[in-house]
Design a protein around this motif. Structure first.
Motif, PDB file in Angstrom:
ATOM      1  N   ALA A   1      62.054   2.036  -2.668  1.00 50.25           N
ATOM      2  CA  ALA A   1      62.110   3.500  -1.937  1.00 50.25           C
ATOM      3  C   ALA A   1      60.993   3.953  -1.194  1.00 50.25           C
ATOM      4  CB  ALA A   1      62.032   4.428  -3.235  1.00 50.25           C
ATOM      5  N   LEU A   2      59.579   3.585  -1.413  1.00 47.09           N
ATOM      6  CA  LEU A   2      58.684   4.048  -0.629  1.00 47.09           C
ATOM      7  C   LEU A   2      58.674   3.483   0.973  1.00 47.09           C
ATOM      8  CD1 LEU A   2      55.629   5.402  -0.865  1.00 47.09           C
ATOM      9  CD2 LEU A   2      54.634   3.223  -1.215  1.00 47.09           C
ATOM     10  N   SER A   3      59.110   2.270   1.163  1.00 46.01           N
ATOM     11  CA  SER A   3      59.352   1.543   2.362  1.00 46.01           C
ATOM     12  C   SER A   3      60.566   2.324   3.082  1.00 46.01           C
ATOM     13  CB  SER A   3      59.484   0.231   2.440  1.00 46.01           C
ATOM     14  OG  SER A   3      60.633  -0.050   1.641  1.00 46.01           O
ATOM     15  N   ASP A   4      61.829   2.628   2.172  1.00 47.63           N
ATOM     16  CA  ASP A   4      62.690   3.364   2.697  1.00 47.63           C
ATOM     17  C   ASP A   4      62.367   4.729   3.142  1.00 47.63           C
ATOM     18  OD1 ASP A   4      64.195   1.119   2.504  1.00 47.63           O
ATOM     19  OD2 ASP A   4      65.144   2.024   0.366  1.00 47.63           O
ATOM     20  N   ALA A   5      61.493   5.506   2.359  1.00 48.70           N
ATOM     21  CA  ALA A   5      61.082   6.787   2.554  1.00 48.70           C
ATOM     22  C   ALA A   5      60.339   7.039   4.011  1.00 48.70           C
ATOM     23  CB  ALA A   5      60.299   7.553   1.690  1.00 48.70           C
ATOM     24  N   PHE A   6      59.412   5.888   4.315  1.00 50.37           N
ATOM     25  CA  PHE A   6      58.690   6.098   5.493  1.00 50.37           C
ATOM     26  C   PHE A   6      59.108   5.304   6.487  1.00 50.37           C
ATOM     27  CE2 PHE A   6      55.794   7.781   1.943  1.00 50.37           C
ATOM     28  CZ  PHE A   6      55.227   8.708   2.538  1.00 50.37           C
ATOM     29  N   GLY A   7      60.358   4.690   6.260  1.00 53.18           N
ATOM     30  CA  GLY A   7      60.791   3.974   7.395  1.00 53.18           C
ATOM     31  C   GLY A   7      60.061   2.652   7.734  1.00 53.18           C
ATOM     32  N   ILE A   8      59.104   2.268   6.669  1.00 50.04           N
ATOM     33  CA  ILE A   8      58.501   1.078   6.807  1.00 50.04           C
ATOM     34  C   ILE A   8      59.366  -0.112   7.075  1.00 50.04           C
ATOM     35  CG2 ILE A   8      56.697  -0.719   5.463  1.00 50.04           C
ATOM     36  CD1 ILE A   8      55.614   1.861   4.287  1.00 50.04           C
TER      37      ILE A   8
ATOM     38  N   LEU B   1      53.881   4.246  12.518  1.00 48.64           N
ATOM     39  CA  LEU B   1      53.467   4.641  11.127  1.00 48.64           C
ATOM     40  C   LEU B   1      52.336   5.799  11.223  1.00 48.64           C
ATOM     41  CD1 LEU B   1      54.209   4.572   8.138  1.00 48.64           C
ATOM     42  CD2 LEU B   1      52.624   2.833   7.909  1.00 48.64           C
ATOM     43  N   GLU B   2      51.333   5.655  12.058  1.00 44.89           N
ATOM     44  CA  GLU B   2      50.463   6.389  11.937  1.00 44.89           C
ATOM     45  C   GLU B   2      50.559   7.705  12.798  1.00 44.89           C
ATOM     46  OE1 GLU B   2      47.668   5.625  10.193  1.00 44.89           O
ATOM     47  OE2 GLU B   2      48.072   3.742   9.865  1.00 44.89           O
ATOM     48  N   PHE B   3      51.408   7.738  13.784  1.00 42.95           N
ATOM     49  CA  PHE B   3      51.921   8.718  14.602  1.00 42.95           C
ATOM     50  C   PHE B   3      52.431   9.663  13.739  1.00 42.95           C
ATOM     51  CE2 PHE B   3      54.607  10.866  17.447  1.00 42.95           C
ATOM     52  CZ  PHE B   3      53.845  11.320  18.512  1.00 42.95           C
ATOM     53  N   GLY B   4      53.339   9.185  12.830  1.00 49.12           N
ATOM     54  CA  GLY B   4      54.077  10.395  12.336  1.00 49.12           C
ATOM     55  C   GLY B   4      53.500  10.923  11.308  1.00 49.12           C
ATOM     56  N   GLU B   5      52.502  10.690  10.552  1.00 48.84           N
ATOM     57  CA  GLU B   5      51.473  11.195   9.850  1.00 48.84           C
ATOM     58  C   GLU B   5      50.569  11.892  10.451  1.00 48.84           C
ATOM     59  OE1 GLU B   5      52.439  10.927   6.320  1.00 48.84           O
ATOM     60  OE2 GLU B   5      53.966   9.275   7.453  1.00 48.84           O
ATOM     61  N   MET B   6      50.029  11.511  11.600  1.00 49.44           N
ATOM     62  CA  MET B   6      48.770  12.411  12.219  1.00 49.44           C
ATOM     63  C   MET B   6      49.525  13.271  13.150  1.00 49.44           C
ATOM     64  SD  MET B   6      46.176  10.615  11.232  1.00 49.44           S
ATOM     65  CE  MET B   6      45.608   9.156  10.511  1.00 49.44           C
ATOM     66  N   LEU B   7      50.233  13.117  14.220  1.00 50.00           N
ATOM     67  CA  LEU B   7      50.948  14.333  15.087  1.00 50.00           C
ATOM     68  C   LEU B   7      52.095  14.976  14.653  1.00 50.00           C
ATOM     69  CD1 LEU B   7      50.312  15.625  17.651  1.00 50.00           C
ATOM     70  CD2 LEU B   7      51.519  13.962  18.899  1.00 50.00           C
ATOM     71  N   GLY B   8      52.857  13.832  13.671  1.00 53.91           N
ATOM     72  CA  GLY B   8      54.265  14.580  13.317  1.00 53.91           C
ATOM     73  C   GLY B   8      53.998  15.610  12.306  1.00 53.91           C
ATOM     74  N   LEU B   9      52.972  15.243  11.343  1.00 56.22           N
ATOM     75  CA  LEU B   9      52.829  16.332  10.030  1.00 56.22           C
ATOM     76  C   LEU B   9      51.873  16.960  10.430  1.00 56.22           C
ATOM     77  CD1 LEU B   9      53.630  16.936   7.349  1.00 56.22           C
ATOM     78  CD2 LEU B   9      51.909  15.426   6.382  1.00 56.22           C
ATOM     79  N   GLY B  10      50.772  16.506  11.188  1.00 62.70           N
ATOM     80  CA  GLY B  10      49.529  17.507  11.361  1.00 62.70           C
ATOM     81  C   GLY B  10      50.171  18.420  12.448  1.00 62.70           C
ATOM     82  N   GLY B  11      50.803  18.075  13.491  1.00 63.15           N
ATOM     83  CA  GLY B  11      50.925  18.998  14.453  1.00 63.15           C
ATOM     84  C   GLY B  11      51.959  20.159  14.068  1.00 63.15           C
ATOM     85  N   GLY B  12      52.907  19.483  13.003  1.00 63.64           N
ATOM     86  CA  GLY B  12      53.815  20.527  12.312  1.00 63.64           C
ATOM     87  C   GLY B  12      53.157  21.720  11.774  1.00 63.64           C
ATOM     88  N   LEU B  13      52.123  20.971  10.999  1.00 60.61           N
ATOM     89  CA  LEU B  13      51.291  22.166  10.182  1.00 60.61           C
ATOM     90  C   LEU B  13      50.608  23.066  11.144  1.00 60.61           C
ATOM     91  CD1 LEU B  13      49.515  19.861   7.463  1.00 60.61           C
ATOM     92  CD2 LEU B  13      51.489  21.561   7.078  1.00 60.61           C
ATOM     93  N   PHE B  14      50.005  22.551  12.176  1.00 55.99           N
ATOM     94  CA  PHE B  14      49.413  23.677  13.263  1.00 55.99           C
ATOM     95  C   PHE B  14      50.723  24.688  13.780  1.00 55.99           C
ATOM     96  CE2 PHE B  14      48.754  24.458  17.565  1.00 55.99           C
ATOM     97  CZ  PHE B  14      47.509  25.296  17.498  1.00 55.99           C
TER      98      PHE B  14
ATOM     99  N   LEU C   1      55.766  21.383   5.274  1.00 58.65           N
ATOM    100  CA  LEU C   1      55.816  20.681   4.322  1.00 58.65           C
ATOM    101  C   LEU C   1      57.031  20.239   3.615  1.00 58.65           C
ATOM    102  CD1 LEU C   1      52.443  21.340   2.294  1.00 58.65           C
ATOM    103  CD2 LEU C   1      53.023  19.117   3.832  1.00 58.65           C
ATOM    104  N   GLY C   2      57.725  21.291   3.647  1.00 50.05           N
ATOM    105  CA  GLY C   2      59.122  21.197   3.039  1.00 50.05           C
ATOM    106  C   GLY C   2      60.117  20.451   3.886  1.00 50.05           C
ATOM    107  N   LEU C   3      59.858  20.806   5.319  1.00 53.81           N
ATOM    108  CA  LEU C   3      60.970  20.146   6.111  1.00 53.81           C
ATOM    109  C   LEU C   3      60.408  18.567   6.169  1.00 53.81           C
ATOM    110  CD1 LEU C   3      60.801  22.756   9.093  1.00 53.81           C
ATOM    111  CD2 LEU C   3      62.824  22.048   7.473  1.00 53.81           C
ATOM    112  N   TYR C   4      59.335  18.315   6.218  1.00 54.94           N
ATOM    113  CA  TYR C   4      58.815  16.843   6.198  1.00 54.94           C
ATOM    114  C   TYR C   4      59.517  16.166   5.021  1.00 54.94           C
ATOM    115  CZ  TYR C   4      55.432  12.906   5.960  1.00 54.94           C
ATOM    116  OH  TYR C   4      55.016  11.653   6.067  1.00 54.94           O
ATOM    117  N   PHE C   5      59.224  16.678   3.678  1.00 54.87           N
ATOM    118  CA  PHE C   5      59.678  15.767   2.451  1.00 54.87           C
ATOM    119  C   PHE C   5      61.148  15.900   2.740  1.00 54.87           C
ATOM    120  CE2 PHE C   5      55.585  16.763   0.956  1.00 54.87           C
ATOM    121  CZ  PHE C   5      55.067  15.531   0.543  1.00 54.87           C
ATOM    122  N   MET C   6      61.932  16.814   3.081  1.00 58.53           N
ATOM    123  CA  MET C   6      63.472  16.693   3.344  1.00 58.53           C
ATOM    124  C   MET C   6      63.693  15.555   4.046  1.00 58.53           C
ATOM    125  SD  MET C   6      65.045  20.545   4.475  1.00 58.53           S
ATOM    126  CE  MET C   6      64.925  21.918   3.404  1.00 58.53           C
TER     127      MET C   6
END
Length: 261
Positions: free
Chosen positions: A52-59, A73-86, A194-199
């Protein structure tokens, strides 16, 4: 123009901090890739079979033995989530802060229409998001050249384009919500992003929840899909653009007619 410059100056420190933090972290991830490349080859199969973990993050879609798989993988966490929070924090406070800080009365007594106020704030928000992404692009490209890695330029451009559109959508949604509030809410912005990210994570886990990708911008900005397929999913992107336009329209409709406290 005066209000636009004022907004940019007002948020200058926040923009610098977020841009520097995201660009720095993504740049470091690129620079350490040569040292991690051999380890990634050994870990690739193990990570892809983590259920499930690899499926969730597209690994399971990515091959860590090549640079683009690792970077996505790093991009999605850094700019995807970080930029979304900003973007969420920026949009959530853009209009409501005038009433929260009790500056609305001073602002609206000037010979400037509410439409002009909204337009100036919207442009300020757009400029800040573009600048954050521009800083990240420059740092990333410089670091890629520094390690001498060959990349797929088209796929890399799509990753950054999807992240930019994602941030604009989240900013637009929180901007629209900001017009309904009398007090700015950082919590609202953070919770929404965060809600949209976890969706999107839930949608990756189950086919029954795949419809959530039509709601969350992380559906079309999924870095794992873009890196593996070399394309953005248009069906999700189209819904995102409609949501963006509707949120901006809501802001104009509500703010131009509401009673300002």
């Amino acid at each position: 123009m005066t209000l636009l410059l004022h907004e940019l100056k007002r948020n200058k420190l926040s923009l610098i901090i977020w841009s520097a933090a995201i660009a720095f972290m993504l740049g470091v991830c690129v620079l350490i890739y040569p040292q991690m490349a051999e380890q990634m080859k050994e870990m690739s199969d193990m990570l892809a079979n983590m259920g499930a973990l690899s499926d969730a993050f597209g690994i399971d879609q990515l091959g860590f033995q090549d640079f683009m798989g690792y970077f996505a993988l790093e991009f999605g966490e850094m700019l995807g989530l970080g930029g979304g929070l900003f973007a969420a924090i920026l949009g959530a406070g853009m209009l409501a802060k005038e009433e929260k800080d009790r500056t609305a009365e001073f602002l609206l007594t000037h010979p400037i229409s509410r439409v002009s106020v909204l337009t100036s704030k919207l442009l300020a928000m757009l400029i800040q998001i573009v600048l954050l992404n521009l800083a990240t692009v420059i740092v990333t490209v410089v670091c890629i050249f520094a390690i001498g890695e060959q990349v797929q330029a088209g796929t890399l451009a799509l990753l950054f384009l999807a992240a930019l559109i994602l941030q604009l959508e989240i900013a637009a949604v929180t901007f629209g919500l900001s017009s309904l509030l009398r007090r700015g809410s950082i919590g609202l912005g953070l919770g929404l992003a965060l809600g949209l990210y976890f969706m999107n994570l839930l949608a990756n886990l189950s086919e029954e929840l795949e419809f959530l990708k039509f709601i969350t911008p992380y559906g079309y900005a999924d870095a794992a899909h873009i890196a593996s397929e070399g394309s953005i999913q248009i069906k999700y992107l189209a819904i995102g653009l409609i949501i963006t336009a509707a949120s901006i329209a809501l802001a104009y409709k509500k703010y131009t007619s509401k009673d300002i406290a």
